[in-house]
Design an enzyme around this catalytic site. Structure first.
Site, short mmCIF file in Angstrom:
data_model
loop_
_atom_site.label_atom_id
_atom_site.label_comp_id
_atom_site.label_asym_id
_atom_site.label_seq_id
_atom_site.Cartn_x
_atom_site.Cartn_y
_atom_site.Cartn_z
N LYS A 206 -1.49 0.67 -25.28
CA LYS A 206 -1.86 0.60 -26.71
C LYS A 206 -0.56 0.59 -27.53
CE LYS A 206 -6.43 2.60 -26.01
NZ LYS A 206 -6.56 3.05 -24.64
N GLU B 217 -0.50 4.81 -0.57
CA GLU B 217 -1.29 6.03 -0.78
C GLU B 217 -0.41 7.26 -0.59
OE1 GLU B 217 -4.64 5.88 1.83
OE2 GLU B 217 -5.82 4.69 0.43
N ARG C 85 -1.50 -2.49 -18.89
CA ARG C 85 -2.64 -1.59 -18.72
C ARG C 85 -2.35 -0.51 -17.65
NH1 ARG C 85 -7.01 -2.84 -21.25
NH2 ARG C 85 -5.84 -4.40 -22.39
N TYR D 23 0.85 -1.20 0.00
CA TYR D 23 0.00 0.00 0.00
C TYR D 23 0.88 1.24 0.00
CZ TYR D 23 -5.01 -0.24 -0.01
OH TYR D 23 -6.30 -0.33 -0.44
N THR E 183 -2.92 6.35 -22.09
CA THR E 183 -2.87 5.00 -21.56
C THR E 183 -1.49 4.45 -21.90
OG1 THR E 183 -3.82 4.18 -23.63
CG2 THR E 183 -5.34 4.50 -21.79
N ASP F 215 -5.25 13.90 -25.30
CA ASP F 215 -5.30 12.49 -24.88
C ASP F 215 -4.61 11.69 -25.98
OD1 ASP F 215 -5.90 9.87 -24.40
OD2 ASP F 215 -8.03 10.19 -23.97
C1 LIG Z 1 -8.35 8.07 -26.50
C2 LIG Z 1 -8.67 7.18 -25.32
N1 LIG Z 1 -8.68 7.70 -24.09
C3 LIG Z 1 -8.98 6.97 -23.00
C4 LIG Z 1 -9.26 5.64 -23.12
C5 LIG Z 1 -9.66 4.86 -21.87
O1 LIG Z 1 -8.69 4.01 -21.46
P1 LIG Z 1 -9.04 2.84 -20.39
O2 LIG Z 1 -9.77 1.81 -21.17
O3 LIG Z 1 -7.68 2.42 -19.94
O4 LIG Z 1 -9.86 3.45 -19.34
C6 LIG Z 1 -9.25 5.03 -24.37
C7 LIG Z 1 -9.56 3.59 -24.48
O5 LIG Z 1 -9.70 3.02 -25.49
C8 LIG Z 1 -8.96 5.83 -25.51
O6 LIG Z 1 -8.98 5.33 -26.75
#
Ligand SMILES: Cc1ncc(COP(=O)(O)O)c(C=O)c1O
Length: 427
Positions: free
Chosen positions: A239, A48, A245, A46, A236, A210
């Protein structure tokens, strides 16, 4: 493993993964080293809080791990050199001009944390519509991000299926959102980050990129970096970046102190203890992505996607946005030009619809391809007239199969196979 039921399922999934052609644009195969870190004893701890300021004892090693992950992330995206910085923080342990939070459990949480930290509740968040390629967490009505904040939604040009920046600018100037989100889940073309910066400045908004889908391509210098232009970058890690993950949030260190607000939003705002084993796995992947081999990988991912797009177009398929600059190819299987009637006839066989109504629904295309060992996902297309559960197209991606060593010639064959399966031609 003593739990034979779970062992059996792991083995079955391993076999499935090995036996299919994986064209899911958001998936990849992270390394054995990353998986080893993910399954390590860090999972027992843990922690936090943040390095040097934890709510539990015994975090000497975890602190080193988290600082190392941050250092690697900053370095990978060239942020140790930094640009457009107002003020340099002495508190930053790496003396970088960007801060990174490596604790978000996943991408949707990371985006939510940015809004929670930086946009007053009820203020406007401007994101791309789901049907044009936006993500649920970009303030879509069905997500908490579109319930707590007021969504302002932009779409792509219905004719060209690419971004119309003049229209986005007009909308932003009239709506004045707190945050503009750029970076998408199903948009294959290059994004003009600089233009988004200008739009955000004119609207008095923060620019959040993003880059979840693009992170590996950006790290491998195969796609333009948003860092010179964005205030905040979320991603993320699983990908194109090819880690386990998880997610990260990068924010500028300047007098606005965005990074402090974001850190507070992640913990204690939204999460409890960080998943340190996940952070260990991500740290491994971040180092792997600095390797020269990863640069070649990122370039190959795009080369393969371009071949896939053009080979499908040659066979009469409608490729959204007329091609790709990334790892992703969107195919409108419902509207595909000259082969419509042949394909519609096949759809009838699946009991989906009446002849002449269109081509193949994305759901049918996904199912048919899966039967032939090709895994992809049904997807909405710009101007979607069907529904998100039964959309008009499919999304194909090259990252996973490129990790397995596939090149242009292989993707030519994959395109041929997709074409034959969807047209009902015996392989
Ligand atoms: C552009 C984008 N942002 C956020 C996410 C969300 O990611 P997670 O599935 O890890 O929550 C995705 C998932 O496909 C995504 O394509």
């Amino acid at each position: 493993m003593k739990d034979l039921q779970i062992k059996k399922l792991i083995d079955a999934e391993k076999k499935r993964q090995k036996s299919v052609i994986n064209l899911i644009a958001s998936e990849n195969y992270c390394s054995a080293d990353s998986l080893e870190a993910l399954g390590s004893v860090f999972d027992n701890k843990y922690a936090e809080g943040y390095p040097g300021a934890r709510y539990y004892g015994g975090n000497q090693v975890v602190d080193q791990l988290e600082l190392l992950a941050q250092e690697r992330a900053i370095k990978l995206f060239g942020l140790d050199k930094g640009e457009h910085v107002e003020k340099f923080s002495d508190k930053n342990p790496h003396k970088s001009k960007w801060h990174v939070n490596v604790q978000p459990w996943s991408g949707a949480n990371a985006n939510l944390a940015v809004y929670l930290g930086l946009a007053p509740i009820g203020s406007k968040i401007m994101g791309m519509a789901l049907t044009s390629g936006g993500h649920l967490s970009h303030a879509q009505k069905v997500s908490i991000t579109g319930k707590v904040w007021e969504p302002v939604t932009y779409i792509v040009d219905p004719e060209t299926e690419v971004l119309d920046y003049d229209y986005v600018e007009e909308l932003a100037k009239s709506e004045k959102p707190a945050i503009i989100v750029a970076g998408f889940t199903a948009y294959p073309r290059e994004v003009d980050w600089k233009r988004f910066r200008k739009i955000a400045d004119e609207a008095g908004a923060l620019l959040m990129v993003d880059m979840s889908h693009l992170a590996g391509l950006i790290a491998g210098k195969a796609y333009p970096s948003p860092f010179p232009y964005a205030d905040v970058v979320t991603t993320t890690t699983h990908k194109t970046l090819r880690g386990p993950r998880g997610a990260m949030i990068f924010s500028r260190i300047d007098s606005r102190e965005l990074y402090k607000k974001i850190d507070k939003a992640v913990f204690p705002g939204l999460q409890g203890g960080p998943h340190e084993s996940q952070i260990a796995g991500i740290a491994v992947a971040l180092k792997e992505a600095t390797d020269a081999k990863f640069k070649s990988y990122a370039k190959q991912v795009i080369k393969n996607a371009k071949v896939l797009a053009s080979e499908l177009q040659k066979r009469g398929w409608h490729v959204v946005a007329d091609g790709t600059d990334s790892h992703m190819v969107l195919v409108d299987t419902w509207m595909n030009g000259e082969k419509v009637s042949e394909i519609a006839a096949r759809s009838i066989k699946h009991g989906e619809m009446a002849l002449g109504a269109g081509g193949i629904p994305g759901k049918v295309a996904e199912l048919e391809l899966e039967k032939a060992g090709i895994i992809c996902n049904k997807n909405t297309v710009p101007g979607e007239k069907r529904s998100p559960f039964d959309p008009s197209g499919i999304r194909l991606g090259t990252p996973a199969e490129t990790t397995r060593g596939k090149k242009e010639a292989d993707f030519k064959k994959i395109a041929e196979k997709i074409d034959k399966v969807l047209k009902g031609i015996k392989i």
